[in-house]
Every structure is written in structure tokens, then in C-alpha cells.
Design a protein around this motif. Structure first.
Motif, PDB file in Angstrom:
ATOM      1  N   GLU A  13       0.837  -1.192   0.000  1.00 53.93           N
ATOM      2  CA  GLU A  13       0.000   0.000   0.000  1.00 53.93           C
ATOM      3  C   GLU A  13       0.871   1.240   0.000  1.00 53.93           C
ATOM      4  O   GLU A  13       2.005   1.209   0.489  1.00 53.93           O
ATOM      5  CB  GLU A  13      -0.898   0.015   1.239  1.00 53.93           C
ATOM      6  N   GLY A  14       0.327   2.315  -0.537  1.00 51.72           N
ATOM      7  CA  GLY A  14       1.072   3.561  -0.543  1.00 51.72           C
ATOM      8  C   GLY A  14       0.195   4.729  -0.954  1.00 51.72           C
ATOM      9  O   GLY A  14      -0.996   4.573  -1.202  1.00 51.72           O
ATOM     10  N   ARG A  15       0.841   5.895  -1.025  1.00 54.64           N
ATOM     11  CA  ARG A  15       0.162   7.130  -1.412  1.00 54.64           C
ATOM     12  C   ARG A  15       0.806   7.631  -2.702  1.00 54.64           C
ATOM     13  O   ARG A  15       2.026   7.665  -2.809  1.00 54.64           O
ATOM     14  CB  ARG A  15       0.329   8.162  -0.303  1.00 54.64           C
ATOM     15  N   VAL A  16      -0.025   8.030  -3.665  1.00 53.30           N
ATOM     16  CA  VAL A  16       0.487   8.527  -4.942  1.00 53.30           C
ATOM     17  C   VAL A  16       1.266   9.817  -4.697  1.00 53.30           C
ATOM     18  O   VAL A  16       0.748  10.766  -4.116  1.00 53.30           O
ATOM     19  CB  VAL A  16      -0.662   8.773  -5.946  1.00 53.30           C
ATOM     20  N   LYS A  17       2.524   9.823  -5.127  1.00 54.95           N
ATOM     21  CA  LYS A  17       3.383  10.992  -4.917  1.00 54.95           C
ATOM     22  C   LYS A  17       3.474  11.851  -6.176  1.00 54.95           C
ATOM     23  O   LYS A  17       3.458  13.069  -6.091  1.00 54.95           O
ATOM     24  CB  LYS A  17       4.766  10.539  -4.485  1.00 54.95           C
ATOM     25  N   SER A  18       3.570  11.207  -7.340  1.00 50.88           N
ATOM     26  CA  SER A  18       3.619  11.986  -8.584  1.00 50.88           C
ATOM     27  C   SER A  18       3.119  11.142  -9.757  1.00 50.88           C
ATOM     28  O   SER A  18       3.189   9.919  -9.735  1.00 50.88           O
ATOM     29  CB  SER A  18       5.036  12.493  -8.862  1.00 50.88           C
ATOM     30  N   ILE A  19       2.607  11.859 -10.750  1.00 44.34           N
ATOM     31  CA  ILE A  19       2.099  11.244 -11.979  1.00 44.34           C
ATOM     32  C   ILE A  19       2.640  12.076 -13.130  1.00 44.34           C
ATOM     33  O   ILE A  19       2.583  13.312 -13.073  1.00 44.34           O
ATOM     34  CB  ILE A  19       0.549  11.269 -12.015  1.00 44.34           C
ATOM     35  N   GLU A  20       3.150  11.421 -14.163  1.00 43.42           N
ATOM     36  CA  GLU A  20       3.636  12.181 -15.313  1.00 43.42           C
ATOM     37  C   GLU A  20       2.518  13.050 -15.866  1.00 43.42           C
ATOM     38  O   GLU A  20       1.362  12.631 -15.957  1.00 43.42           O
ATOM     39  CB  GLU A  20       4.176  11.241 -16.394  1.00 43.42           C
TER      40      GLU A  20
END
Length: 75
Positions: A13-20
Motif C-alpha cells: 500500500e502507498g500514497r500517490v506521490k507523482s504522476i507524469e
């Protein structure tokens, strides 16, 4: 620790940090935005799609898209 979404293991599990930038609008319609929590559900072999859970819903993504999303893993 950060990983590409495509590199996460099942149940991580994690948190979205960046998206292109070129993908932000496309994946936003799937509920995937910077700051959202998600969980890897399945990874299909041979460069198949992955399935993640976001806000209780399962979403399928191409591996090429998952490669462009960076996730900060939960400790």
C-alpha cells in the motif's frame, strides 16, 4: 520509500506521490490522483495489466501507465 506503481508487490500500500503530466487527466478519471492512497491487488505476468484498489474500487491499469506513477510506500 518510493517505487513506481508498476514495481509494487501484491498487497503493498502507498500514497500517490507523482504522476507524469501527460497522464494526469487520464488516470484522474480512475480515481488515481496525487495524494490518494492505493493498494496493489494483482499483477498479471508477461507485461499484463495490474489491478489496484483506490477508494474501495478496483481499477485495472496498463503496465506502461503504472510505470509513470510514483508511490510512497506505507511503512
Amino acid at each position: 520509500m518510493e517505487k513506481k506503481l508498476s514495481e509494487m508487490n501484491c498487497e503493498e500500500e502507498g500514497r500517490v506521490k507523482s504522476i507524469e503530466q501527460d497522464l494526469k487527466n487520464k488516470v484522474a478519471g480512475m480515481g488515481i490522483r496525487v495524494g490518494k492512497n492505493l493498494k496493489m491487488i494483482t499483477k498479471h505476468p508477461l507485461k499484463g495489466p495490474i489491478v489496484v484498489e483506490v477508494d474501495g474500487a478496483h481499477t485495472s491499469l496498463a503496465l506502461s501507465i503504472a510505470d509513470k506513477i510514483i508511490v510512497e510506500l506505507k511503512k
